[in-house]
Design a protein around this motif. Structure first.
Motif, PDB file in Angstrom:
ATOM      1  N   HIS A 208      -9.974  -2.531  -3.447  1.00  0.00           N
ATOM      2  CA  HIS A 208     -11.124  -3.115  -2.767  1.00  0.00           C
ATOM      3  C   HIS A 208     -10.816  -3.390  -1.294  1.00  0.00           C
ATOM      4  O   HIS A 208     -11.627  -3.072  -0.412  1.00  0.00           O
ATOM      5  N   TRP A 209      -9.660  -3.979  -1.017  1.00  0.00           N
ATOM      6  CA  TRP A 209      -9.276  -4.263   0.372  1.00  0.00           C
ATOM      7  C   TRP A 209      -9.180  -2.980   1.188  1.00  0.00           C
ATOM      8  O   TRP A 209      -9.605  -2.932   2.345  1.00  0.00           O
ATOM      9  N   SER A 210      -8.622  -1.928   0.578  1.00  0.00           N
ATOM     10  CA  SER A 210      -8.465  -0.660   1.293  1.00  0.00           C
ATOM     11  C   SER A 210      -9.815  -0.033   1.596  1.00  0.00           C
ATOM     12  O   SER A 210     -10.053   0.460   2.715  1.00  0.00           O
ATOM     13  N   LEU A 211     -10.716  -0.038   0.620  1.00  0.00           N
ATOM     14  CA  LEU A 211     -12.054   0.515   0.845  1.00  0.00           C
ATOM     15  C   LEU A 211     -12.832  -0.314   1.861  1.00  0.00           C
ATOM     16  O   LEU A 211     -13.606   0.229   2.656  1.00  0.00           O
ATOM     17  N   VAL A 241       0.869   4.212   3.565  1.00  0.00           N
ATOM     18  CA  VAL A 241       0.352   5.481   3.044  1.00  0.00           C
ATOM     19  C   VAL A 241      -1.040   5.747   3.609  1.00  0.00           C
ATOM     20  O   VAL A 241      -1.755   4.824   3.994  1.00  0.00           O
ATOM     21  N   SER A 242      -1.416   7.006   3.622  1.00  0.00           N
ATOM     22  CA  SER A 242      -2.733   7.379   4.140  1.00  0.00           C
ATOM     23  C   SER A 242      -3.866   6.979   3.202  1.00  0.00           C
ATOM     24  O   SER A 242      -4.992   6.757   3.646  1.00  0.00           O
ATOM     25  N   CYS A 243      -3.576   6.892   1.907  1.00  0.00           N
ATOM     26  CA  CYS A 243      -4.625   6.640   0.918  1.00  0.00           C
ATOM     27  C   CYS A 243      -4.201   5.585  -0.095  1.00  0.00           C
ATOM     28  O   CYS A 243      -3.970   5.902  -1.275  1.00  0.00           O
ATOM     29  N   PRO A 244      -4.107   4.323   0.316  1.00  0.00           N
ATOM     30  CA  PRO A 244      -3.714   3.282  -0.642  1.00  0.00           C
ATOM     31  C   PRO A 244      -4.751   3.077  -1.750  1.00  0.00           C
ATOM     32  O   PRO A 244      -4.402   2.618  -2.836  1.00  0.00           O
ATOM     33  N   LEU A 280      -3.276  15.117  -5.084  1.00  0.00           N
ATOM     34  CA  LEU A 280      -3.885  16.244  -4.376  1.00  0.00           C
ATOM     35  C   LEU A 280      -4.894  15.755  -3.347  1.00  0.00           C
ATOM     36  O   LEU A 280      -4.878  16.178  -2.179  1.00  0.00           O
ATOM     37  N   ALA A 281      -5.769  14.834  -3.772  1.00  0.00           N
ATOM     38  CA  ALA A 281      -6.772  14.294  -2.851  1.00  0.00           C
ATOM     39  C   ALA A 281      -6.107  13.573  -1.682  1.00  0.00           C
ATOM     40  O   ALA A 281      -6.538  13.707  -0.527  1.00  0.00           O
ATOM     41  N   ALA A 282      -5.035  12.815  -1.974  1.00  0.00           N
ATOM     42  CA  ALA A 282      -4.339  12.075  -0.926  1.00  0.00           C
ATOM     43  C   ALA A 282      -3.641  13.015   0.053  1.00  0.00           C
ATOM     44  O   ALA A 282      -3.659  12.792   1.269  1.00  0.00           O
ATOM     45  N   GLN A 283      -3.033  14.079  -0.452  1.00  0.00           N
ATOM     46  CA  GLN A 283      -2.341  15.028   0.419  1.00  0.00           C
ATOM     47  C   GLN A 283      -3.320  15.745   1.342  1.00  0.00           C
ATOM     48  O   GLN A 283      -3.030  15.970   2.525  1.00  0.00           O
ATOM     49  N   PHE A 303       0.610   9.103  -0.269  1.00  0.00           N
ATOM     50  CA  PHE A 303       0.123   8.534  -1.515  1.00  0.00           C
ATOM     51  C   PHE A 303       1.019   7.422  -2.069  1.00  0.00           C
ATOM     52  O   PHE A 303       0.551   6.340  -2.398  1.00  0.00           O
ATOM     53  N   ILE A 304       2.323   7.705  -2.176  1.00  0.00           N
ATOM     54  CA  ILE A 304       3.283   6.750  -2.715  1.00  0.00           C
ATOM     55  C   ILE A 304       4.247   6.354  -1.601  1.00  0.00           C
ATOM     56  O   ILE A 304       4.888   7.221  -1.012  1.00  0.00           O
TER      57      ILE A 304
END
Length: 308
Positions: A208-211, A241-244, A280-283, A303-304
């Motif tokens: 939620h915080w990331s979004l 990370v780019s996509c937490p 895949l989505a994160a990369q 991602f991680i």
């Protein structure tokens, strides 16, 4: 000799598809001719479609990314219905509907009496799945600011069916869990239910915080949308990370595994699918950010943290 459950085959094949897709993309392995164009169109959505040249024949299959809301609306209704059936079974000792038991028997190969008694873990997983779906629905409605990005109609169709399968999968787990011996619900409560629920809450807050941070990059202090442009994310876990929010999604599924004692092969196959789907989505997002922003932090992973 035990046959392999259909539900396990389904999740294994889904995981395998995304493992192959991730490896093809990560290691820049090209498919022949038009297959590569189709592949790239199917694995990308939203902003990650921008870097590729798409012929007009492919754009026919575009669906607005705003339709993500449909996935969670379907999940709230469908998994809410399954949760209602479970509550009635546990509280009022009613049997599940015949059509539902028939579906579960088909998916697992187990006899009908495997659902005579529903475990507390199943009820907890259904509650967590419904809460997750309802939160994501609210975030799509009131938090996220969608751009004019698109998804492929195949992705849309898959998303519409995904949470239906996921809800059935949760009920399928009952056949593989040890029977409670008609113990009252509160006596079935164990330490892993508590740990799993706490991890679920933590992962949900992270997502939620990331979004919310992503949404704030497109709004002013009053909450009014000022731009639909993509900006370089920063702050919070975006520094790692780019996509937490994708990492949080994985942790939510791990938390649900903890809630059933980490003992279900079926749910580990679900986690394997989620791992490579989100990776895949994160990369793709990570590579988009790195190509778009010259000052993008080189130490930031996709991602991680510190790993991928």
């Amino acid at each position: 000799m035990h046959t392999i459950a259909i539900v396990n085959i389904i999740w294994f094949l889904l995981a395998l598809c995304f493992i192959v897709a991730f490896c093809l993309y990560k290691f820049s392995l090209k498919l022949p001719n038009r297959l590569e164009d189709v592949f790239q169109d199917l694995i990308r959505y939203g902003k990650t479609k921008e870097p590729i040249k798409r012929p007009s024949r492919q754009r026919v299959f575009d669906v607005s990314k705003r339709c993500f809301i449909h996935f969670y609306a379907v999940s709230v209704m469908w998994n809410g219905l399954l949760l209602l059936f479970t509550i009635r079974s546990v509280v009022m000792s009613e049997t599940l509907p015949d059509w539902l038991i028939d579906a579960l028997c088909c998916l697992t190969g187990r006899p009908r009496d495997a659902w005579n008694e529903l475990h507390l873990s199943i009820l907890l997983l259904q509650v967590l799945l419904w809460v997750h779906s309802f939160r994501r629905l609210l975030e799509c409605l009131f938090v996220s600011v969608f751009s004019n990005g698109v998804i492929h109609i195949v992705q849309y169709a898959f998303g519409m069916g995904y949470y239906v399968l996921l809800g059935l999968t949760v009920l399928c787990l009952n056949a593989s869990l040890p029977q409670s011996g008609a113990l009252p619900l509160f006596k079935q409560l164990t330490w892993y239910h508590v740990i799993g629920t706490l991890l679920f809450i933590g992962a949900s807050l992270l997502q939620h915080w990331s979004l919310s941070l992503l949404a704030k990059m497109r709004t002013d202090n009053s909450g009014k949308v000022k731009t639909l442009a993509h900006k370089m994310p920063c702050g919070g876990w975006f520094e790692l990370v780019s996509c937490p929010h994708y990492l949080a999604e994985l942790l939510i599924y791990v938390a649900m595994s903890v809630c059933c004692g980490c003992s279900s092969l079926t749910w580990w196959l679900v986690i394997l699918y989620v791992l490579y789907n989100q990776a895949l989505a994160a990369q793709l997002c990570h590579d988009y950010y790195r190509s778009k922003f010259e000052t993008y932090p080189r130490q930031r992973k996709a991602f991680i943290p510190f790993v991928l």
